[in-house]
Design a protein around this motif. Structure first.
Motif, short mmCIF file in Angstrom:
data_model
loop_
_atom_site.label_atom_id
_atom_site.label_comp_id
_atom_site.label_asym_id
_atom_site.label_seq_id
_atom_site.Cartn_x
_atom_site.Cartn_y
_atom_site.Cartn_z
N LEU A 171 2.56 -0.94 7.24
CA LEU A 171 2.11 -1.72 6.10
C LEU A 171 2.56 -3.17 6.19
O LEU A 171 1.92 -4.06 5.61
CB LEU A 171 2.65 -1.10 4.81
CG LEU A 171 2.04 0.24 4.36
CD1 LEU A 171 2.81 0.80 3.19
CD2 LEU A 171 0.57 0.04 3.99
N ARG A 172 3.64 -3.46 6.92
CA ARG A 172 4.18 -4.83 6.96
C ARG A 172 3.16 -5.81 7.53
O ARG A 172 3.22 -7.00 7.23
CB ARG A 172 5.47 -4.87 7.77
CG ARG A 172 5.28 -4.76 9.29
CD ARG A 172 6.55 -5.10 10.04
NE ARG A 172 6.33 -5.12 11.49
CZ ARG A 172 5.87 -6.19 12.14
NH1 ARG A 172 5.58 -7.30 11.48
NH2 ARG A 172 5.69 -6.15 13.46
N TYR A 173 2.24 -5.34 8.37
CA TYR A 173 1.25 -6.25 8.95
C TYR A 173 0.32 -6.83 7.89
O TYR A 173 -0.27 -7.89 8.10
CB TYR A 173 0.43 -5.53 10.02
CG TYR A 173 1.22 -5.23 11.28
CD1 TYR A 173 1.70 -6.27 12.08
CD2 TYR A 173 1.49 -3.92 11.66
CE1 TYR A 173 2.43 -6.00 13.24
CE2 TYR A 173 2.21 -3.64 12.81
CZ TYR A 173 2.69 -4.68 13.59
OH TYR A 173 3.41 -4.41 14.74
N LEU A 174 0.21 -6.14 6.75
CA LEU A 174 -0.56 -6.70 5.65
C LEU A 174 0.10 -7.97 5.12
O LEU A 174 -0.58 -8.93 4.76
CB LEU A 174 -0.68 -5.68 4.51
CG LEU A 174 -1.64 -4.51 4.69
CD1 LEU A 174 -1.44 -3.49 3.59
CD2 LEU A 174 -3.09 -5.00 4.71
N ARG A 175 1.42 -7.96 5.12
CA ARG A 175 2.19 -9.10 4.60
C ARG A 175 2.44 -10.17 5.66
O ARG A 175 2.33 -11.38 5.41
CB ARG A 175 3.53 -8.60 4.05
CG ARG A 175 4.47 -9.68 3.53
CD ARG A 175 5.84 -9.10 3.19
NE ARG A 175 6.46 -8.53 4.39
CZ ARG A 175 6.93 -7.28 4.45
NH1 ARG A 175 6.83 -6.48 3.41
NH2 ARG A 175 7.49 -6.83 5.56
N ALA A 179 0.52 -7.95 -5.00
CA ALA A 179 1.36 -7.91 -3.80
C ALA A 179 1.96 -9.28 -3.50
O ALA A 179 3.09 -9.39 -2.98
CB ALA A 179 0.55 -7.43 -2.61
N ALA A 180 1.25 -10.36 -3.82
CA ALA A 180 1.77 -11.71 -3.58
C ALA A 180 3.01 -11.97 -4.43
O ALA A 180 3.92 -12.71 -4.01
CB ALA A 180 0.69 -12.74 -3.87
N SER A 181 3.08 -11.35 -5.62
CA SER A 181 4.24 -11.55 -6.49
C SER A 181 5.44 -10.69 -6.08
O SER A 181 6.57 -11.04 -6.35
CB SER A 181 3.86 -11.25 -7.94
OG SER A 181 3.53 -9.87 -8.10
N ARG A 182 5.19 -9.59 -5.39
CA ARG A 182 6.27 -8.71 -4.91
C ARG A 182 5.94 -8.25 -3.50
O ARG A 182 5.65 -7.07 -3.26
CB ARG A 182 6.41 -7.50 -5.83
CG ARG A 182 6.95 -7.79 -7.23
CD ARG A 182 8.47 -7.94 -7.22
NE ARG A 182 9.11 -6.79 -6.66
CZ ARG A 182 9.36 -5.64 -7.31
NH1 ARG A 182 8.97 -5.53 -8.58
NH2 ARG A 182 9.98 -4.64 -6.72
N LEU A 223 0.50 -14.82 3.05
CA LEU A 223 -0.75 -14.25 3.55
C LEU A 223 -1.58 -13.64 2.42
O LEU A 223 -2.81 -13.77 2.40
CB LEU A 223 -0.45 -13.20 4.62
CG LEU A 223 -1.68 -12.53 5.26
CD1 LEU A 223 -2.64 -13.58 5.82
CD2 LEU A 223 -1.26 -11.56 6.37
N PHE A 224 -0.93 -13.02 1.45
CA PHE A 224 -1.67 -12.45 0.32
C PHE A 224 -2.35 -13.54 -0.48
O PHE A 224 -3.49 -13.39 -0.94
CB PHE A 224 -0.74 -11.63 -0.56
CG PHE A 224 -0.25 -10.36 0.07
CD1 PHE A 224 -1.15 -9.45 0.60
CD2 PHE A 224 1.10 -10.07 0.14
CE1 PHE A 224 -0.70 -8.27 1.19
CE2 PHE A 224 1.55 -8.90 0.73
CZ PHE A 224 0.64 -8.00 1.26
#
Length: 476
Positions: free
Chosen positions: A355-359, A118-121, A374-375
């Motif tokens: 889901l955006r709150y994960l990012r 997820a950090a890469s995309r 954040l990831f």
């Protein structure tokens, strides 16, 4: 010796030989009967007025080495103890797993991989969903492990109640058999069958607590535990226990064991019942399971704290990605945390979250869809080494390292318990073989039957000869 005396001796020989055939037949018939002790007739010469008058049956002896039986019973108790402990560790280890798919360690690896992806995309909804799925899978794994430990405690509590019932029923049964055996003994009748039954009842209790059998008058026995508790000595002890049907959480208070209304410690000091499956069930409920629960709770707490610290949008008192049943973690309420840990509903679309709150961060109003900061922070939080110093886990660990230490400790306990259970079972089997060495040997019994057949024929021949002599007298 007169003819009538000879006839009397021969008839006594026929009677004793008939009893011998009956006894041999009974031995052969019960060659495979569990708990059956081989019988031998005890005979002696019959004499009247100082002269031999044939033979008589004095009694029936049960051929059994009670020293070996006593040792075998102690081995039964040890085997019950070790098997109970081994079964507990096997149950928990099955849920926790090692490194296979679905294990805690594999779920941690999957979450780490999902965060890196997820950090890469960070703009990819698919990758955000994957992070959510892997986080929920890890929380579910901790929940399942905690549930397994709690279920083991419930089962142990129920097992204690069942074993106490069996123990009380067995003691009452032995007391009743004691009285019946005494009545037969004082009237000169054979009590071997009842003694066999009593032995089977005592054997059935020997796995629950380690027993010592002491002989008393008129064939009665007394039963004591190796810890010194008098279970039966004329009077039957009343073993009491109240199960805890409300055992629904790791913090539930539990009932103890009583004897004649007084509480006793199991296991440990004074240890009156220590050493069998009963004390092992107490150990699982009160020591082993709570210890494993504490390790799981420590792992859950570490997970919550790492992810909370990684999210800079959070304020003091805010719940992070991992929560205590939807609430912020409370350091004063750690017991049973592994069973309550869950993913914050704010990041789950199915619970009305996004889901955006994960990012972006759980308390962030919004941010760049391409920002994977954040990831990266979450990944760094998982890899950060933290110093721990509880009683059984000491050192500096990453989150995966801490989980590995906990799983390794569980696996080591399982291997040790299995090894001890195997040794105890092997020793018990060896002692059982020695006990059975005094049992019925059908070959020897058949040899004895042939000897009895010849003896019967010889005595019958004497009777025939006496009859012929009497006929001579009558014909004079």
């Amino acid at each position: 010796m007169s003819i009538t005396t000879a006839l009397s001796s021969a008839l006594s020989g026929l009677t004793v030989t008939s009893r011998g055939v009956e006894n041999t037949a009974n031995n052969i018939a019960n060659a495979l009967t569990e708990g059956f002790a081989r019988r031998e007739l005890e005979v002696s010469a019959r004499a009247y007025g100082g002269e031999g008058q044939g033979v008589r049956v004095v009694g029936v002896d049960r051929i059994i080495d009670m020293t070996l039986v006593g040792d075998r019973r102690l081995a039964d108790a040890t085997t019950g103890d070790r098997n109970t402990r081994s079964a507990f560790y096997a149950t928990v280890a099955k849920v926790v797993g090692d490194t296979a798919e679905g294990s805690l360690l594999s779920r941690i690896t999957d979450l780490s991989a999902a965060l890196a992806s997820a950090a890469s995309r960070p703009e990819s909804t698919v990758r955000l969903q994957d992070v959510l799925d892997k986080a929920q899978a890890l929380a579910s794994g901790l929940n399942a492990a905690s549930d397994a430990v709690l279920t083991a405690r419930r089962d142990a509590d129920a097992s204690i109640a069942d074993q106490v019932d069996q123990l009380n029923a067995g003691l009452e049964r032995v007391r009743d058999l004691n009285l019946r055996i005494t009545r037969l003994r004082v009237t000169g009748r054979d009590s071997s069958a009842l003694e066999d039954e009593r032995q089977r009842v005592v054997d059935s209790m020997a796995t629950i607590v380690p027993l010592r059998e002491i002989e008393r008058e008129n064939g009665q026995i007394a039963l004591f535990t190796t810890g010194g508790a008098a279970l039966l000595d004329g009077r039957v002890a009343d073993i009491g226990f109240t199960p805890t049907p409300g055992l629904v959480s790791a913090s539930s208070s539990l009932g103890g064991l009583t004897m004649n209304g007084r509480p006793i410690g199991v296991p440990g000091d004074p240890g009156l019942m220590d050493g069998g499956s009963l004390s092992a069930a107490f150990a699982v409920r009160d020591t082993l399971a709570p210890n494993e629960q504490q390790r799981l709770d420590m792992l859950a707490q570490d997970l919550i704290e790492r992810f909370t610290a990684a999210d800079s949008s959070l304020s003091a008192g805010d719940a992070g990605l991992f929560t205590d049943d939807g609430l912020a973690f409370d350091a004063a309420n750690t017991r049973g945390l592994a069973g309550r840990i869950s993913v914050n509903g704010s990041v789950d679309p199915e619970q009305g979250g996004a889901l955006r709150y994960l990012r972006d961060g759980l308390q962030s109003p919004g941010g760049s869809t391409g920002d994977g900061t954040l990831f990266n922070a979450m990944s760094a939080a998982l890899d950060r080494r933290v110093v721990y110093s509880p009683a059984d886990i000491e050192g500096s660990f990453s989150f995966a390292g801490l989980a590995t230490e906990i799983v390794s400790s569980l696996s080591s306990s399982l291997l040790s318990a299995d090894r001890e259970a195997s040794f105890a079972s092997a020793r018990r089997d060896e002692l059982q073989v020695l006990v059975l060495g005094d049992g019925v040997d059908t070959d020897k019994e058949l040899e004895q039957l042939l000897l009895l057949e010849r003896a019967y024929a010889a005595n019958a021949k004497v009777v025939t000869a006496c009859d012929a002599l009497l006929q001579y007298l009558l014909e004079m």
